[in-house]
Write an enzyme that holds these catalytic residues in place. Structure first.
Site, PDB file in Angstrom:
ATOM      1  N   GLY A  92       0.791  -1.233   0.000  1.00  0.00           N
ATOM      2  CA  GLY A  92       0.000   0.000   0.000  1.00  0.00           C
ATOM      3  C   GLY A  92       0.817   1.273   0.000  1.00  0.00           C
ATOM      4  N   LYS A 144       4.517   1.040   1.046  1.00  0.00           N
ATOM      5  CA  LYS A 144       5.362   0.448  -0.002  1.00  0.00           C
ATOM      6  C   LYS A 144       5.705   1.504  -1.071  1.00  0.00           C
ATOM      7  CE  LYS A 144       5.550  -3.297  -3.391  1.00  0.00           C
ATOM      8  NZ  LYS A 144       4.876  -4.446  -3.997  1.00  0.00           N
ATOM      9  N   ASP A 150       5.953  -4.355  15.331  1.00  0.00           N
ATOM     10  CA  ASP A 150       4.547  -4.185  15.701  1.00  0.00           C
ATOM     11  C   ASP A 150       4.424  -2.836  16.418  1.00  0.00           C
ATOM     12  OD1 ASP A 150       2.049  -4.179  16.838  1.00  0.00           O
ATOM     13  OD2 ASP A 150       2.149  -6.239  17.588  1.00  0.00           O
ATOM     14  N   SER A 182      -5.441  11.173   7.731  1.00  0.00           N
ATOM     15  CA  SER A 182      -6.455  10.869   6.712  1.00  0.00           C
ATOM     16  C   SER A 182      -7.385  12.068   6.611  1.00  0.00           C
ATOM     17  CB  SER A 182      -7.267   9.642   7.146  1.00  0.00           C
ATOM     18  OG  SER A 182      -8.477   9.548   6.425  1.00  0.00           O
ATOM     19  N   TYR A 189     -12.015   5.447  13.933  1.00  0.00           N
ATOM     20  CA  TYR A 189     -10.983   5.706  12.918  1.00  0.00           C
ATOM     21  C   TYR A 189     -10.784   7.215  12.755  1.00  0.00           C
ATOM     22  CZ  TYR A 189      -8.465   5.543   8.459  1.00  0.00           C
ATOM     23  OH  TYR A 189      -7.526   5.700   7.469  1.00  0.00           O
TER      24      TYR A 189
HETATM   25  N1  NAI Z   1      -6.218   3.523   1.782  1.00  0.00           N
HETATM   26  C1  NAI Z   1      -6.833   4.646   2.082  1.00  0.00           C
HETATM   27  O1  NAI Z   1      -7.869   5.008   1.478  1.00  0.00           O
HETATM   28  C2  NAI Z   1      -6.276   5.554   3.110  1.00  0.00           C
HETATM   29  C3  NAI Z   1      -5.315   5.135   4.023  1.00  0.00           C
HETATM   30  N2  NAI Z   1      -4.850   6.010   4.972  1.00  0.00           N
HETATM   31  C4  NAI Z   1      -3.856   5.596   5.942  1.00  0.00           C
HETATM   32  O2  NAI Z   1      -2.663   5.230   5.285  1.00  0.00           O
HETATM   33  C5  NAI Z   1      -1.951   4.277   6.068  1.00  0.00           C
HETATM   34  C6  NAI Z   1      -1.559   3.090   5.201  1.00  0.00           C
HETATM   35  O3  NAI Z   1      -2.756   2.462   4.769  1.00  0.00           O
HETATM   36  P1  NAI Z   1      -2.887   1.587   3.435  1.00  0.00           P
HETATM   37  O4  NAI Z   1      -1.596   1.494   2.738  1.00  0.00           O
HETATM   38  O5  NAI Z   1      -4.072   2.064   2.737  1.00  0.00           O
HETATM   39  O6  NAI Z   1      -3.290   0.205   4.110  1.00  0.00           O
HETATM   40  P2  NAI Z   1      -2.803  -1.290   3.875  1.00  0.00           P
HETATM   41  O7  NAI Z   1      -3.768  -2.102   4.648  1.00  0.00           O
HETATM   42  O8  NAI Z   1      -2.569  -1.576   2.455  1.00  0.00           O
HETATM   43  O9  NAI Z   1      -1.373  -1.294   4.616  1.00  0.00           O
HETATM   44  C7  NAI Z   1      -1.250  -1.132   5.999  1.00  0.00           C
HETATM   45  C8  NAI Z   1      -0.013  -1.882   6.470  1.00  0.00           C
HETATM   46  O10 NAI Z   1       0.093  -1.688   7.880  1.00  0.00           O
HETATM   47  C9  NAI Z   1       0.499  -2.917   8.457  1.00  0.00           C
HETATM   48  N3  NAI Z   1       0.142  -2.976   9.863  1.00  0.00           N
HETATM   49  C10 NAI Z   1      -1.066  -3.194  10.428  1.00  0.00           C
HETATM   50  N4  NAI Z   1      -0.961  -3.273  11.756  1.00  0.00           N
HETATM   51  C11 NAI Z   1       0.331  -3.064  12.063  1.00  0.00           C
HETATM   52  C12 NAI Z   1       1.071  -3.027  13.273  1.00  0.00           C
HETATM   53  N5  NAI Z   1       0.496  -3.219  14.458  1.00  0.00           N
HETATM   54  N6  NAI Z   1       2.397  -2.766  13.215  1.00  0.00           N
HETATM   55  C13 NAI Z   1       3.028  -2.597  12.023  1.00  0.00           C
HETATM   56  N7  NAI Z   1       2.385  -2.655  10.839  1.00  0.00           N
HETATM   57  C14 NAI Z   1       1.059  -2.886  10.865  1.00  0.00           C
HETATM   58  C15 NAI Z   1      -0.224  -3.981   7.625  1.00  0.00           C
HETATM   59  O11 NAI Z   1       0.367  -5.276   7.771  1.00  0.00           O
HETATM   60  C16 NAI Z   1      -0.087  -3.406   6.234  1.00  0.00           C
HETATM   61  O12 NAI Z   1       1.083  -3.848   5.587  1.00  0.00           O
HETATM   62  C17 NAI Z   1      -2.870   3.925   7.236  1.00  0.00           C
HETATM   63  O13 NAI Z   1      -2.484   4.668   8.379  1.00  0.00           O
HETATM   64  C18 NAI Z   1      -4.237   4.376   6.758  1.00  0.00           C
HETATM   65  O14 NAI Z   1      -5.090   4.694   7.834  1.00  0.00           O
HETATM   66  C19 NAI Z   1      -5.248   7.305   5.021  1.00  0.00           C
HETATM   67  C20 NAI Z   1      -6.186   7.760   4.145  1.00  0.00           C
HETATM   68  C21 NAI Z   1      -6.758   6.936   3.124  1.00  0.00           C
HETATM   69  C1  LIG Z   2     -17.639  10.286   3.699  1.00  0.00           C
HETATM   70  C2  LIG Z   2     -16.420   9.804   4.434  1.00  0.00           C
HETATM   71  C3  LIG Z   2     -15.175  10.376   3.891  1.00  0.00           C
HETATM   72  C4  LIG Z   2     -13.991   9.982   4.761  1.00  0.00           C
HETATM   73  C5  LIG Z   2     -12.738  10.677   4.371  1.00  0.00           C
HETATM   74  C6  LIG Z   2     -12.171  10.253   3.053  1.00  0.00           C
HETATM   75  C7  LIG Z   2     -11.361   9.205   2.896  1.00  0.00           C
HETATM   76  C8  LIG Z   2     -10.672   8.512   3.944  1.00  0.00           C
HETATM   77  C9  LIG Z   2     -10.322   7.223   3.802  1.00  0.00           C
HETATM   78  C10 LIG Z   2      -9.607   6.506   4.831  1.00  0.00           C
HETATM   79  O1  LIG Z   2      -8.819   7.064   5.577  1.00  0.00           O
HETATM   80  C11 LIG Z   2      -9.850   5.064   5.063  1.00  0.00           C
HETATM   81  C12 LIG Z   2     -10.140   4.305   3.894  1.00  0.00           C
HETATM   82  C13 LIG Z   2     -11.093   3.412   3.769  1.00  0.00           C
HETATM   83  C14 LIG Z   2     -12.018   2.886   4.733  1.00  0.00           C
HETATM   84  C15 LIG Z   2     -11.934   1.400   4.669  1.00  0.00           C
HETATM   85  C16 LIG Z   2     -12.907   0.553   4.891  1.00  0.00           C
HETATM   86  C17 LIG Z   2     -14.327   0.911   5.095  1.00  0.00           C
HETATM   87  C18 LIG Z   2     -15.032  -0.067   5.955  1.00  0.00           C
HETATM   88  C19 LIG Z   2     -15.012   0.387   7.363  1.00  0.00           C
HETATM   89  C20 LIG Z   2     -15.851  -0.539   8.240  1.00  0.00           C
HETATM   90  O2  LIG Z   2     -17.069  -0.407   8.247  1.00  0.00           O
HETATM   91  O3  LIG Z   2     -15.260  -1.387   8.912  1.00  0.00           O
END
Ligand code: NAI
Ligand SMILES: CCCCC/C=C\C=C\C(=O)C/C=C\C/C=C\CCCC(=O)O
Length: 265
Positions: free
Chosen positions: A16, A19, A64, A138, A151
């Protein structure tokens, strides 16, 4: 900060956004510790990057973020391996309203721990070189999101914590800038239909309403988020900055009203 030959520590970097951030840093000539609880995916990611950038440039470390000792020892191993530490990306995060305490522990606790422990390595007044910490918040931290209140609260917490560090009166001593990024929906495992299905099957899905909004939303690419990360590392004027990024709009620094003077800063 010039990125070439600097050392970065990125949590949640197996996949994600983390990476993509790792890739962008490696492209700029950094050394990177890919830190994650998911060792299988993390090792695969590092094998992929090692082929592309050289196996002396990137390592996987099991870490972790809910555990102080785990973060501290991964940071120590990073400095032992690469000789220094300059950039920390506190990126690991989950959405999980059913296990709300875990969500707080990872999303906010992980950022708080990663920042305090990271400062011990980076602070100029403690033998470090100064540096930059970038926390993944976020858009959900800037809005009321009734569908996922825990969240949203964790991400609002990340923003407050980052802004408070950015306003540190001891900056001249520690010389560590702290900034955060607020992406909207981004194309990662977290937002994929299969992940939603899996959560639904396990009874962990909380909000069908959010899923419906998400499925109709244009998603950011992980590279777009990584570009903002790089911008925040390189721009030495940014400290306590909150960068908002939603699909198809240019990145914007969020300005907050100062309630004491009622003047925008
Ligand atoms: N995908 C989205 O739409 C958005 C994501 N974010 C934030 O971006 C960040 C990255 O998210 P993504 O790449 O989308 O998610 P993802 O689920 O693809 O990657 C998250 C990574 O965090 C790791 N992880 C989970 N628990 C952990 C722990 N206790 N210790 C170490 N690593 C751990 C997972 O194994 C995974 O590799 C998060 O903080 C998420 O809240 C923010 C806004 C939007
Ligand atoms: C209308 C809401 C807008 C929120 C702000 C915009 C984007 C933010 C995205 C994130 O930070 C997280 C991304 C996705 C949410 C992931 C899963 C949804 C399911 C949640 C659940 O019900 O468990």
């Amino acid at each position: 900060m010039q990125i070439k030959d600097k050392v970065a520590f990125i949590t949640g970097a197996a996949q994600g956004i983390g990476k993509a951030v790792t890739d962008a840093l490696l492209q700029k000539g950094a050394y990177v510790a890919v830190c994650d609880v998911d060792s299988d995916t993390g090792e695969q990611t590092v094998t992929e990057f090692a082929k592309q950038y050289g196996d002396d440039r990137v390592i996987f470390l099991h870490c972790d973020v809910t555990k102080k000792d785990s973060i501290k020892s991964a940071m120590q191993r990073t400095t032992d391996k690469f000789g220094r530490l300059d950039i920390i990306g506190n990126n690991a995060g989950i959405t999980n309203e059913k296990q709300y305490d875990l969500c707080v522990d990872i999303n906010l606790g992980g950022v708080v721990r990663g920042t305090w422990l990271g400062l011990d390595f980076l602070r100029k007044d403690k033998g470090g070189n100064g540096g930059v910490i970038i926390n993944m918040a976020s858009m959900a931290g800037l809005m009321a999101v009734p569908m996922v209140p825990t969240y949203a609260a964790t991400k609002a917490g990340v923003i407050g914590f980052t802004r408070s560090w950015g306003a540190s009166m001891d900056y001249d001593q520690h010389q560590v800038r702290v900034n955060c990024i607020c992406p909207g929906f981004t194309d990662t495992q977290m937002t994929k239909e299969e992940t939603v299905e899996e959560k639904r099957a396990k009874g962990l899905l909380h909000s069908e309403a959010l899923v419906a909004i998400m499925s109709e939303s244009l998603k950011l690419s992980t590279n777009a988020v990584a570009d903002v990360f790089i911008q925040l590392v390189e721009d030495d004027t940014k400290n306590g900055a909150v960068m908002a990024l939603v699909s198809e709009q240019p990145v914007q620094e969020v300005k907050f009203p100062d309630i004491f003077t009622n003047v925008e800063k």
